[in-house]
Enzyme design. Sequence first.
Site, PDB file in Angstrom:
ATOM      1  N   MET A  33      -1.043  -6.053   4.625  1.00  0.00           N
ATOM      2  CA  MET A  33      -2.245  -7.540   4.342  1.00  0.00           C
ATOM      3  C   MET A  33      -3.424  -7.187   3.716  1.00  0.00           C
ATOM      4  O   MET A  33      -3.877  -7.774   4.033  1.00  0.00           O
ATOM      5  CB  MET A  33      -2.565  -7.683   6.230  1.00  0.00           C
ATOM      6  CG  MET A  33      -1.121  -8.024   6.786  1.00  0.00           C
ATOM      7  SD  MET A  33      -1.778  -8.655   8.351  1.00  0.00           S
ATOM      8  CE  MET A  33      -2.675  -7.758   9.803  1.00  0.00           C
ATOM      9  N   GLY A  34      -3.334  -6.489   3.236  1.00  0.00           N
ATOM     10  CA  GLY A  34      -4.569  -6.526   2.132  1.00  0.00           C
ATOM     11  C   GLY A  34      -6.135  -5.808   2.756  1.00  0.00           C
ATOM     12  O   GLY A  34      -5.861  -5.353   3.576  1.00  0.00           O
ATOM     13  N   LEU A  36      -7.318  -3.502   0.939  1.00  0.00           N
ATOM     14  CA  LEU A  36      -6.557  -2.031   0.872  1.00  0.00           C
ATOM     15  C   LEU A  36      -7.923  -0.917   0.960  1.00  0.00           C
ATOM     16  O   LEU A  36      -8.507  -0.889   0.945  1.00  0.00           O
ATOM     17  CB  LEU A  36      -5.650  -2.331  -0.370  1.00  0.00           C
ATOM     18  CG  LEU A  36      -4.741  -2.704  -0.241  1.00  0.00           C
ATOM     19  CD1 LEU A  36      -3.898  -2.827  -1.626  1.00  0.00           C
ATOM     20  CD2 LEU A  36      -3.528  -3.171   0.485  1.00  0.00           C
ATOM     21  N   HIS A  40      -3.679   2.273   3.171  1.00  0.00           N
ATOM     22  CA  HIS A  40      -3.066   1.664   2.241  1.00  0.00           C
ATOM     23  C   HIS A  40      -1.630   2.779   1.561  1.00  0.00           C
ATOM     24  O   HIS A  40      -0.928   2.370   0.319  1.00  0.00           O
ATOM     25  CB  HIS A  40      -3.255   0.549   1.906  1.00  0.00           C
ATOM     26  CG  HIS A  40      -3.114  -0.435   2.854  1.00  0.00           C
ATOM     27  ND1 HIS A  40      -4.786  -0.406   3.039  1.00  0.00           N
ATOM     28  CD2 HIS A  40      -2.050  -0.872   3.738  1.00  0.00           C
ATOM     29  CE1 HIS A  40      -5.000  -1.772   4.448  1.00  0.00           C
ATOM     30  NE2 HIS A  40      -3.430  -2.022   4.767  1.00  0.00           N
TER      31      HIS A  40
HETATM   32  P1  AMP Z   1      -2.000  -3.089   7.368  1.00  0.00           P
HETATM   33  O1  AMP Z   1      -2.322  -4.093   5.999  1.00  0.00           O
HETATM   34  O2  AMP Z   1      -2.934  -3.206   8.658  1.00  0.00           O
HETATM   35  O3  AMP Z   1      -0.786  -4.541   8.026  1.00  0.00           O
HETATM   36  O4  AMP Z   1      -0.985  -2.116   6.974  1.00  0.00           O
HETATM   37  C1  AMP Z   1      -0.088  -1.870   5.877  1.00  0.00           C
HETATM   38  C2  AMP Z   1       0.696  -0.722   6.452  1.00  0.00           C
HETATM   39  O5  AMP Z   1      -0.346   0.234   6.457  1.00  0.00           O
HETATM   40  C3  AMP Z   1       0.459  -0.443   7.165  1.00  0.00           C
HETATM   41  O6  AMP Z   1       2.395  -0.135   7.804  1.00  0.00           O
HETATM   42  C4  AMP Z   1       0.103   0.494   8.719  1.00  0.00           C
HETATM   43  O7  AMP Z   1       0.537   1.426   9.082  1.00  0.00           O
HETATM   44  C5  AMP Z   1      -0.548   1.060   7.354  1.00  0.00           C
HETATM   45  N1  AMP Z   1      -1.548   2.179   7.339  1.00  0.00           N
HETATM   46  C6  AMP Z   1      -2.850   1.011   7.758  1.00  0.00           C
HETATM   47  N2  AMP Z   1      -4.059   1.775   8.413  1.00  0.00           N
HETATM   48  C7  AMP Z   1      -3.047   2.928   7.665  1.00  0.00           C
HETATM   49  C8  AMP Z   1      -4.152   4.655   7.719  1.00  0.00           C
HETATM   50  N3  AMP Z   1      -5.766   4.869   8.576  1.00  0.00           N
HETATM   51  N4  AMP Z   1      -3.452   5.939   7.485  1.00  0.00           N
HETATM   52  C9  AMP Z   1      -1.843   5.141   7.292  1.00  0.00           C
HETATM   53  N5  AMP Z   1      -1.668   4.575   7.164  1.00  0.00           N
HETATM   54  C10 AMP Z   1      -2.316   3.297   7.575  1.00  0.00           C
END
Ligand code: AMP
Length: 285
Positions: A33-34, A36, A40
């Site tokens: 969802m950006g 980043l 990410h």
């Molecule tokens: P989001 O932008 O929050 O939807 O996350 C996108 C992807 O990044 C998802 O698969 C999350 O699980 C992963 N993600 C978010 N935060 C972390 C983190 N701290 N460590 C590893 N992966 C992450």
Amino acid sequence: MTNPEVIHDPSELARRVSELKSQGKTIGLVPTMGALHYGHLSLAIAAKNDCDVAIVSVFVNPTQFAPNEDYDQYPRQLQADIDLLSQVDTDIVFAPSPEAMYPRGFVSNVHVGGVTTRLEGSFRPTHFDGVATVVMKLFQLSQANVAFFGQKDFQQVAVIRRMVADLNVPTEIIACPIVREADGLALSSRNKYLSAEERKTALVLSRSLGYAKELIHKGEREAAVVKAAVEKMILDEGGTAIDYVSISDPDSLQEMTRIAGNVVVLLAVRVGKTRLIDNMVIEPA
Ligand code: AMP
């Protein structure tokens, strides 16, 4: 360092991907969802390492937010995201508009049962339908051979694995480890909402997971005891409210009573107005 190709139009992505596939290239997809951060980027790096072409989607998906949640407020910074992704050689950034993803007349929905009913699903009842639907759309558009998700959203990975198995989706799912700050805070786009004071408070999430690990390694086998200790540590911090503390089986996500094999301790805690999640898989020593 290469500037990624930025595609906004879903049909343009589909066209570009079929061109790449006809050249025999493998596609790795990272849905985001950006806003980043390195969490990410760790997924984007894994995609680039494992596949010929790395696609990162940046889309704040409206259907996974409930009306009372932070959809409008959610941080949006596409150019900064593109700049970061250029540093890890992402090939394509897919950044569609909500109207392009959900055009007038859109009425379909992917609903995964079972694993969606507990934990996040019980506090956010429409969340996983939104996630499953958008991820299925992204899989269709990207024709991904492999898709990369973070274990930070532990239940989400279980939901996506279930969906892919049930609906015969030919995409391999890889879960990557949680990336944390040096002080233990799991990276999250929502950390931007925290004041300096709240950020200190938020450290109790990872600290309490570490404490759960310590108790289990010292021989505690009653889940209720570990859970009560974690809850106490979180509430003693002040400025926190617990949505759930769960000690579950990492495969089925069913709540455990006795700790025999590996468990996952999952937390959802509100720090001020910000809702944070974290988890840790713990092997009994
Ligand atoms: P989001 O932008 O929050 O939807 O996350 C996108 C992807 O990044 C998802 O698969 C999350 O699980 C992963 N993600 C978010 N935060 C972390 C983190 N701290 N460590 C590893 N992966 C992450």
